[in-house]
Design an enzyme around this catalytic site. Structure first.
Site, PDB file in Angstrom:
ATOM      1  N   HIS A  17     -14.854 -21.958 -32.694  1.00 32.17           N
ATOM      2  CA  HIS A  17     -16.296 -21.945 -32.948  1.00 32.17           C
ATOM      3  C   HIS A  17     -17.015 -22.937 -32.036  1.00 32.17           C
ATOM      4  CE1 HIS A  17     -19.752 -22.992 -35.886  1.00 32.17           C
ATOM      5  NE2 HIS A  17     -20.050 -21.863 -35.285  1.00 32.17           N
TER       6      HIS A  17
ATOM      7  N   HIS B 115     -26.419 -23.965 -29.292  1.00 27.93           N
ATOM      8  CA  HIS B 115     -26.604 -23.382 -30.615  1.00 27.93           C
ATOM      9  C   HIS B 115     -28.030 -23.515 -31.118  1.00 27.93           C
ATOM     10  CE1 HIS B 115     -26.751 -23.502 -35.058  1.00 27.93           C
ATOM     11  NE2 HIS B 115     -25.983 -22.431 -34.930  1.00 27.93           N
TER      12      HIS B 115
ATOM     13  N   GLU C  48     -16.186 -18.396 -29.644  1.00 29.90           N
ATOM     14  CA  GLU C  48     -17.581 -18.110 -29.997  1.00 29.90           C
ATOM     15  C   GLU C  48     -18.504 -19.070 -29.271  1.00 29.90           C
ATOM     16  OE1 GLU C  48     -21.305 -18.764 -32.428  1.00 29.90           O
ATOM     17  OE2 GLU C  48     -19.725 -20.172 -31.863  1.00 29.90           O
TER      18      GLU C  48
ATOM     19  N   ASP D  46     -23.043 -19.573 -28.127  1.00 27.31           N
ATOM     20  CA  ASP D  46     -24.418 -19.160 -28.409  1.00 27.31           C
ATOM     21  C   ASP D  46     -25.241 -19.145 -27.125  1.00 27.31           C
ATOM     22  OD1 ASP D  46     -24.434 -19.573 -31.600  1.00 27.31           O
ATOM     23  OD2 ASP D  46     -23.372 -21.253 -30.677  1.00 27.31           O
TER      24      ASP D  46
END
Length: 273
Positions: free
Chosen positions: A35, A77, A62, A64
């Protein structure tokens, strides 16, 4: 492995990264999703965090994507730079050059001082071809949501990442992507948290992934999703006991912050199952 030794070993292994980046092979059917990269040890959503996750052989990473004022795609993020840099302000009010001048590492540790915000291009350049790329667009202001979604999808197609990448987003963003790039995979994020309506909606829309969150899903819910060909991500846990429950239920990819914990558990679990 002691943390200090592990970090030294990772630093030494960076020279080998190109070999990992160009690795070919089938995509994993299940595993650990790192993450925002290996964020417990490195500044989140930065190249050091992604490179470390690659070297730890995470099955999914993952990250963003956000727009700057001049529509450059960067990896962060939050929609403000305040928490993870030495600057302040909304990312949409700052040019790429202004954001690039900020320090995105010192907040984590002095040894990461000077770490820059990465672009989407730079991030893709360090990603192997045999892991899943979980590209999250959550929370984009409605005025730019479709524009950002199409820009990310265009990059996925242009970089030849259609097989391994998916965009985690809501319906507005998913519809904007599918209208022009129907081949790009979607993770439905419209109703995180589970529930029959969310699962039925995901199946009906033909999404390739779903992200469940917070509460463990029921076995029959996971079975319905798997029967429909939907892969299940779960946000999030660093608890091996919960990871075991998730894998036993059939969830494919738990999102973890403590990557070493997750990978150590998954190696044991795979050996036992």
């Amino acid at each position: 492995m002691k943390r200090s030794f592990l970090l030294l070993a990772l630093a030494a292994a960076y020279a080998l990264l190109p070999a990992f980046v160009h690795a070919q092979g089938s995509l994993p059917s299940r595993g650990i999703c790192s993450h925002r990269g290996w964020q417990s040890e490195f500044p989140e959503n930065t190249l050091p965090a992604f490179e470390a996750a690659v070297l730890m052989k995470a099955q999914m990473i993952e990250f963003d994507v956000r727009f700057t004022k001049d529509r450059q795609m960067v990896i962060m993020h939050d929609w403000t730079v305040d928490r993870t840099s030495n600057g302040t302000g909304h990312i949409l009010d700052l040019s790429f050059d202004e954001v690039r001048a900020l320090d995105f590492g010192s907040w984590k540790s002095p040894r990461f001082a000077g770490t820059k915000i990465p672009t989407l291009d730079e991030t893709l350049a360090v990603m192997p071809r045999n892991i899943w790329l979980n590209i999250h667009l959550g929370g984009a202001p409605r005025g730019i949501a479709a524009e950002l979604a199409r820009a990310v999808a265009e990059k996925i197609v242009a970089d030849g990442r259609v097989d391994q990448a998916f965009v985690a987003c809501d319906h507005i963003e998913a519809d904007a992507i599918k209208e022009k790039y129907p081949q790009v995979k979607i993770c439905n994020m419209e109703r995180q948290g589970g529930g029959e309506a969310y699962i039925s909606d995901t199946i009906a829309r033909g999404a390739e992934f779903i992200q469940l969150a917070y509460e463990l899903p029921a076995a029959e819910q996971v079975a319905r999703l798997k029967e429909a060909g939907v892969k299940v991500n779960y946000f999030g846990t660093d608890d091996p006991a919960v990871m075991k429950q998730l894998f036993d239920l059939g969830v494919e990819f738990p999102l973890v912050d403590r990557l070493e914990t997750g990978m150590n558990f998954f190696d044991r679990y795979s050996g036992e199952n």
